[in-house]
Scaffold this motif. Structure first.
Motif, PDB file in Angstrom:
ATOM      1  N   LEU A  87       0.826  -1.208   0.000  1.00  0.00           N
ATOM      2  CA  LEU A  87       0.000   0.000   0.000  1.00  0.00           C
ATOM      3  C   LEU A  87       0.861   1.260   0.000  1.00  0.00           C
ATOM      4  O   LEU A  87       0.555   2.226  -0.694  1.00  0.00           O
ATOM      5  N   VAL A  88       1.945   1.239   0.733  1.00  0.00           N
ATOM      6  CA  VAL A  88       2.825   2.396   0.841  1.00  0.00           C
ATOM      7  C   VAL A  88       3.534   2.704  -0.480  1.00  0.00           C
ATOM      8  O   VAL A  88       3.977   3.833  -0.710  1.00  0.00           O
ATOM      9  N   HIS A  89       3.628   1.726  -1.367  1.00  0.00           N
ATOM     10  CA  HIS A  89       4.323   1.905  -2.639  1.00  0.00           C
ATOM     11  C   HIS A  89       3.384   2.175  -3.809  1.00  0.00           C
ATOM     12  O   HIS A  89       3.854   2.321  -4.942  1.00  0.00           O
ATOM     13  N   ALA A  90       2.090   2.255  -3.562  1.00  0.00           N
ATOM     14  CA  ALA A  90       1.129   2.496  -4.644  1.00  0.00           C
ATOM     15  C   ALA A  90       1.378   3.870  -5.245  1.00  0.00           C
ATOM     16  O   ALA A  90       1.436   4.872  -4.542  1.00  0.00           O
ATOM     17  N   SER A 118      -1.371   4.340   2.731  1.00  0.00           N
ATOM     18  CA  SER A 118      -0.961   4.586   1.350  1.00  0.00           C
ATOM     19  C   SER A 118      -0.191   5.892   1.252  1.00  0.00           C
ATOM     20  O   SER A 118      -0.224   6.722   2.160  1.00  0.00           O
ATOM     21  N   THR A 119       0.466   6.056   0.141  1.00  0.00           N
ATOM     22  CA  THR A 119       1.032   7.362  -0.173  1.00  0.00           C
ATOM     23  C   THR A 119      -0.136   8.269  -0.536  1.00  0.00           C
ATOM     24  O   THR A 119      -1.234   7.807  -0.823  1.00  0.00           O
ATOM     25  N   GLU A 120       0.089   9.562  -0.544  1.00  0.00           N
ATOM     26  CA  GLU A 120      -0.977  10.493  -0.911  1.00  0.00           C
ATOM     27  C   GLU A 120      -1.256  10.407  -2.403  1.00  0.00           C
ATOM     28  O   GLU A 120      -0.357  10.164  -3.206  1.00  0.00           O
ATOM     29  N   PHE A 121      -2.523  10.623  -2.753  1.00  0.00           N
ATOM     30  CA  PHE A 121      -2.947  10.611  -4.148  1.00  0.00           C
ATOM     31  C   PHE A 121      -4.094  11.596  -4.318  1.00  0.00           C
ATOM     32  O   PHE A 121      -4.592  12.158  -3.339  1.00  0.00           O
ATOM     33  N   SER A 129      -3.852  -0.064  -8.044  1.00  0.00           N
ATOM     34  CA  SER A 129      -3.914  -1.245  -7.185  1.00  0.00           C
ATOM     35  C   SER A 129      -5.019  -1.170  -6.126  1.00  0.00           C
ATOM     36  O   SER A 129      -5.454  -2.189  -5.608  1.00  0.00           O
ATOM     37  N   ILE A 130      -5.498   0.037  -5.801  1.00  0.00           N
ATOM     38  CA  ILE A 130      -6.559   0.192  -4.808  1.00  0.00           C
ATOM     39  C   ILE A 130      -7.775   0.925  -5.358  1.00  0.00           C
ATOM     40  O   ILE A 130      -8.689   1.265  -4.613  1.00  0.00           O
TER      41      ILE A 130
END
Length: 148
Positions: A87-90, A118-121, A129-130
């Motif tokens: 999740l952190v690498h998405a 997760s990272t911010e988006f 992926s999510i």
């Protein structure tokens, strides 16, 4: 005969391990937050319940609803296919949040006492992926008349 018994034991042990790979949403707290200067939305999901807040203040009104069985099953299916460690690498597909083109969003999942974030988006443009999972979570807020 020992070889056959060892072979069957290995197969049974392998099948039991595969069954444990699926994530159980009943052991999770899901939190989605999107915000910008003029927008705030916090969605928390746990045990068939959704809590939605549209205000940052500690006195904010929180709308609490039960998630329908069909929506819950859909969320559960998406959740079971998540890879929490990645999740952190998405990678975010767009960068609109950098110039106020979209609110900054993030997904945080606490699963069995471990928090994955997760990272911010960009709100409305989650990482691939999510994306199905996040879009389903957001769709639950659009049907609620109390949020207007």
């Amino acid at each position: 005969m020992r070889i056959l018994a060892l072979y069957l034991f290995t197969i049974l042990l392998g099948n039991n391990c595969n069954g444990q790979d699926k994530l159980d949403i009943n052991n999770a707290i899901i939190e989605y937050v999107a915000n910008s200067r003029g927008f705030y939305q916090k969605i928390q999901i746990q045990n068939h319940m959704i809590l939605i807040s549209k205000d940052r203040s500690k006195d904010a009104i929180v709308v609490k609803n039960t998630i329908s069985e069909s929506d819950w099953n859909e969320i559960k299916g998406f959740f079971e296919n998540l890879e929490l460690e990645s999740l952190v690498h998405a990678k975010a597909p767009t960068d609109k949040r950098f110039y106020d083109g979209a609110a900054i969003a993030s997904l945080k999942i606490t699963y069995k006492g471990i928090t994955y974030e997760s990272t911010e988006f960009d709100h409305g443009f989650p990482p691939e992926s999510i994306s199905k999972f996040v879009n389903k979570i957001n769709s639950l807020t659009k049907d609620k008349k109390q949020l207007k």
